[in-house]
Design a protein around this motif. Structure first.
Motif, PDB file in Angstrom:
ATOM      1  N   ASP A  89      42.488 -59.710  27.736  1.00 38.32           N
ATOM      2  CA  ASP A  89      41.705 -59.515  26.510  1.00 38.32           C
ATOM      3  C   ASP A  89      40.269 -59.982  26.698  1.00 38.32           C
ATOM      4  OD1 ASP A  89      44.593 -60.541  24.657  1.00 38.32           O
ATOM      5  OD2 ASP A  89      43.848 -58.475  24.923  1.00 38.32           O
ATOM      6  N   THR A  90      39.976 -60.593  27.831  1.00 40.33           N
ATOM      7  CA  THR A  90      38.615 -61.030  28.113  1.00 40.33           C
ATOM      8  C   THR A  90      37.669 -59.840  28.129  1.00 40.33           C
ATOM      9  OG1 THR A  90      39.326 -62.965  29.370  1.00 40.33           O
ATOM     10  CG2 THR A  90      37.120 -62.096  29.839  1.00 40.33           C
ATOM     11  N   ALA A  91      36.628 -59.912  27.308  1.00 40.46           N
ATOM     12  CA  ALA A  91      35.692 -58.801  27.173  1.00 40.46           C
ATOM     13  C   ALA A  91      34.576 -59.213  26.228  1.00 40.46           C
ATOM     14  CB  ALA A  91      36.400 -57.561  26.622  1.00 40.46           C
ATOM     15  N   VAL A  92      33.552 -58.376  26.180  1.00 40.69           N
ATOM     16  CA  VAL A  92      32.576 -58.465  25.105  1.00 40.69           C
ATOM     17  C   VAL A  92      33.080 -57.578  23.976  1.00 40.69           C
ATOM     18  CG1 VAL A  92      30.199 -58.050  24.394  1.00 40.69           C
ATOM     19  CG2 VAL A  92      30.681 -58.874  26.714  1.00 40.69           C
ATOM     20  N   TYR A  93      33.170 -58.144  22.799  1.00 42.73           N
ATOM     21  CA  TYR A  93      33.673 -57.431  21.626  1.00 42.73           C
ATOM     22  C   TYR A  93      32.498 -56.998  20.750  1.00 42.73           C
ATOM     23  CZ  TYR A  93      38.460 -58.595  22.792  1.00 42.73           C
ATOM     24  OH  TYR A  93      39.680 -58.678  23.418  1.00 42.73           O
ATOM     25  N   TYR A  94      32.508 -55.716  20.402  1.00 41.39           N
ATOM     26  CA  TYR A  94      31.420 -55.118  19.648  1.00 41.39           C
ATOM     27  C   TYR A  94      31.899 -54.649  18.286  1.00 41.39           C
ATOM     28  CZ  TYR A  94      28.964 -54.852  24.132  1.00 41.39           C
ATOM     29  OH  TYR A  94      28.353 -55.152  25.316  1.00 41.39           O
ATOM     30  N   CYS A  95      31.081 -54.903  17.302  1.00 38.49           N
ATOM     31  CA  CYS A  95      31.298 -54.378  15.959  1.00 38.49           C
ATOM     32  C   CYS A  95      30.652 -53.001  15.868  1.00 38.49           C
ATOM     33  CB  CYS A  95      30.671 -55.352  14.963  1.00 38.49           C
ATOM     34  SG  CYS A  95      30.805 -54.872  13.233  1.00 38.49           S
ATOM     35  N   ASN A  96      31.292 -52.116  15.128  1.00 39.17           N
ATOM     36  CA  ASN A  96      30.843 -50.729  15.009  1.00 39.17           C
ATOM     37  C   ASN A  96      30.942 -50.288  13.555  1.00 39.17           C
ATOM     38  OD1 ASN A  96      32.103 -47.733  14.861  1.00 39.17           O
ATOM     39  ND2 ASN A  96      30.632 -47.824  16.546  1.00 39.17           N
ATOM     40  N   ALA A  97      29.999 -49.485  13.127  1.00 42.49           N
ATOM     41  CA  ALA A  97      30.032 -48.972  11.753  1.00 42.49           C
ATOM     42  C   ALA A  97      29.500 -47.546  11.732  1.00 42.49           C
ATOM     43  CB  ALA A  97      29.200 -49.849  10.829  1.00 42.49           C
ATOM     44  N   TRP A  98      30.048 -46.755  10.805  1.00 40.45           N
ATOM     45  CA  TRP A  98      29.636 -45.366  10.628  1.00 40.45           C
ATOM     46  C   TRP A  98      29.250 -45.132   9.178  1.00 40.45           C
ATOM     47  CZ3 TRP A  98      29.140 -41.194  13.828  1.00 40.45           C
ATOM     48  CH2 TRP A  98      29.668 -41.308  15.123  1.00 40.45           C
ATOM     49  N   ASP A  99      28.072 -44.505   8.976  1.00 36.52           N
ATOM     50  CA  ASP A  99      27.828 -43.769   7.742  1.00 36.52           C
ATOM     51  C   ASP A  99      27.548 -42.347   8.219  1.00 36.52           C
ATOM     52  OD1 ASP A  99      24.731 -45.621   7.211  1.00 36.52           O
ATOM     53  OD2 ASP A  99      25.155 -44.039   8.635  1.00 36.52           O
ATOM     54  N   SER A 100      26.373 -41.854   8.155  1.00 40.14           N
ATOM     55  CA  SER A 100      26.044 -40.592   8.814  1.00 40.14           C
ATOM     56  C   SER A 100      25.524 -40.849  10.227  1.00 40.14           C
ATOM     57  CB  SER A 100      25.009 -39.815   8.004  1.00 40.14           C
ATOM     58  OG  SER A 100      23.845 -40.582   7.831  1.00 40.14           O
ATOM     59  N   HIS A 101      25.423 -42.107  10.570  1.00 40.98           N
ATOM     60  CA  HIS A 101      25.011 -42.536  11.905  1.00 40.98           C
ATOM     61  C   HIS A 101      25.996 -43.583  12.393  1.00 40.98           C
ATOM     62  CE1 HIS A 101      21.264 -41.107   9.984  1.00 40.98           C
ATOM     63  NE2 HIS A 101      20.954 -40.691  11.186  1.00 40.98           N
ATOM     64  N   GLU A 102      25.890 -43.894  13.662  1.00 42.47           N
ATOM     65  CA  GLU A 102      26.731 -44.912  14.260  1.00 42.47           C
ATOM     66  C   GLU A 102      25.874 -46.126  14.592  1.00 42.47           C
ATOM     67  OE1 GLU A 102      28.546 -43.915  18.018  1.00 42.47           O
ATOM     68  OE2 GLU A 102      30.311 -45.122  17.511  1.00 42.47           O
ATOM     69  N   TYR A 103      26.407 -47.294  14.300  1.00 45.47           N
ATOM     70  CA  TYR A 103      25.698 -48.543  14.529  1.00 45.47           C
ATOM     71  C   TYR A 103      26.571 -49.473  15.368  1.00 45.47           C
ATOM     72  CZ  TYR A 103      23.075 -46.727  10.557  1.00 45.47           C
ATOM     73  OH  TYR A 103      22.353 -45.933   9.719  1.00 45.47           O
ATOM     74  N   TRP A 104      25.894 -50.282  16.167  1.00 49.26           N
ATOM     75  CA  TRP A 104      26.580 -51.243  17.020  1.00 49.26           C
ATOM     76  C   TRP A 104      25.940 -52.609  16.886  1.00 49.26           C
ATOM     77  CZ3 TRP A 104      30.941 -50.014  19.649  1.00 49.26           C
ATOM     78  CH2 TRP A 104      31.201 -48.674  19.875  1.00 49.26           C
ATOM     79  N   GLY A 105      26.769 -53.635  16.958  1.00 47.42           N
ATOM     80  CA  GLY A 105      26.267 -54.979  17.066  1.00 47.42           C
ATOM     81  C   GLY A 105      25.913 -55.297  18.511  1.00 47.42           C
ATOM     82  N   GLN A 106      25.455 -56.525  18.724  1.00 44.85           N
ATOM     83  CA  GLN A 106      25.013 -56.925  20.061  1.00 44.85           C
ATOM     84  C   GLN A 106      26.172 -57.408  20.921  1.00 44.85           C
ATOM     85  OE1 GLN A 106      24.890 -58.916  17.489  1.00 44.85           O
ATOM     86  NE2 GLN A 106      25.725 -60.847  18.263  1.00 44.85           N
ATOM     87  N   GLY A 107      27.307 -57.667  20.299  1.00 45.10           N
ATOM     88  CA  GLY A 107      28.496 -58.094  21.033  1.00 45.10           C
ATOM     89  C   GLY A 107      28.666 -59.593  21.068  1.00 45.10           C
ATOM     90  N   THR A 108      29.920 -60.007  21.194  1.00 46.89           N
ATOM     91  CA  THR A 108      30.235 -61.418  21.331  1.00 46.89           C
ATOM     92  C   THR A 108      31.291 -61.564  22.427  1.00 46.89           C
ATOM     93  OG1 THR A 108      30.914 -63.425  20.141  1.00 46.89           O
ATOM     94  CG2 THR A 108      32.016 -61.386  19.501  1.00 46.89           C
ATOM     95  N   GLN A 109      31.098 -62.535  23.284  1.00 46.12           N
ATOM     96  CA  GLN A 109      31.965 -62.709  24.454  1.00 46.12           C
ATOM     97  C   GLN A 109      33.243 -63.440  24.069  1.00 46.12           C
ATOM     98  OE1 GLN A 109      31.490 -61.780  27.888  1.00 46.12           O
ATOM     99  NE2 GLN A 109      33.643 -62.431  28.008  1.00 46.12           N
ATOM    100  N   VAL A 110      34.348 -62.895  24.514  1.00 43.35           N
ATOM    101  CA  VAL A 110      35.655 -63.554  24.394  1.00 43.35           C
ATOM    102  C   VAL A 110      36.197 -63.744  25.805  1.00 43.35           C
ATOM    103  CG1 VAL A 110      38.034 -63.300  23.614  1.00 43.35           C
ATOM    104  CG2 VAL A 110      36.142 -62.639  22.105  1.00 43.35           C
ATOM    105  N   THR A 111      36.525 -64.983  26.131  1.00 39.48           N
ATOM    106  CA  THR A 111      37.070 -65.297  27.446  1.00 39.48           C
ATOM    107  C   THR A 111      38.415 -65.981  27.271  1.00 39.48           C
ATOM    108  OG1 THR A 111      34.852 -65.556  28.372  1.00 39.48           O
ATOM    109  CG2 THR A 111      36.688 -66.474  29.631  1.00 39.48           C
ATOM    110  N   VAL A 112      39.438 -65.416  27.886  1.00 42.47           N
ATOM    111  CA  VAL A 112      40.790 -65.968  27.805  1.00 42.47           C
ATOM    112  C   VAL A 112      41.190 -66.407  29.201  1.00 42.47           C
ATOM    113  CG1 VAL A 112      43.168 -65.579  27.085  1.00 42.47           C
ATOM    114  CG2 VAL A 112      41.297 -64.349  25.944  1.00 42.47           C
ATOM    115  N   SER A 113      41.465 -67.692  29.344  1.00 42.84           N
ATOM    116  CA  SER A 113      41.828 -68.224  30.662  1.00 42.84           C
ATOM    117  C   SER A 113      43.344 -68.333  30.783  1.00 42.84           C
ATOM    118  CB  SER A 113      41.185 -69.585  30.865  1.00 42.84           C
ATOM    119  OG  SER A 113      41.720 -70.519  29.953  1.00 42.84           O
ATOM    120  N   SER A 114      43.804 -68.167  32.001  1.00 38.36           N
ATOM    121  CA  SER A 114      45.253 -68.227  32.245  1.00 38.36           C
ATOM    122  C   SER A 114      45.714 -69.648  32.480  1.00 38.36           C
ATOM    123  CB  SER A 114      45.593 -67.358  33.454  1.00 38.36           C
ATOM    124  OG  SER A 114      44.862 -67.787  34.579  1.00 38.36           O
TER     125      SER A 114
END
Length: 114
Positions: A89-114
């Protein structure tokens, strides 16, 4: 125009939980669908979950049951509760939104260690 700002990422051990938030501002009344995507190192961005104005949700098949998406329309917040996290699940997670256009956030890092 819509501005999306994610927060809540961080480091967690496998099996732990994290909650992500996405604050939307601007012309938020026109947003139809909001969602989460993620991008792991060396991989393409992939769909995680989405929720529409009616509260209907969709999840990536592999994440259903561990991740829960919700939306606080009054506060213009999109949330993602992630449980039983795995190293993959380790990844940069991005928020997304749609109206008549698509928008993205800058992302937030999630790191899961074993």
């Amino acid at each position: 125009q819509v501005l999306l700002v994610e927060s809540g990422g961080g480091w967690v051990q496998a099996g732990g939980s994290l909650s992500l938030s996405c604050a939307a501002s601007g012309s938020t009344s026109r947003i139809n669908v909001m969602g989460w995507y993620r991008q792991a190192p060396g991989k393409q961005r992939e769909f995680v979950a989405r929720i529409n104005n009616s509260g209907s949700t969709n999840y990536a098949d592999s994440l259903r049951g561990r991740f829960t998406i919700s939306r606080d329309n009054a506060k213009n917040l999109l949330l993602l509760q992630m449980n039983s996290l795995k190293p993959e699940d380790t990844a940069v997670y991005y928020c997304n939104a749609w109206d008549s256009h698509e928008y993205w956030g800058q992302g937030t890092q999630v790191t899961v260690s074993s």
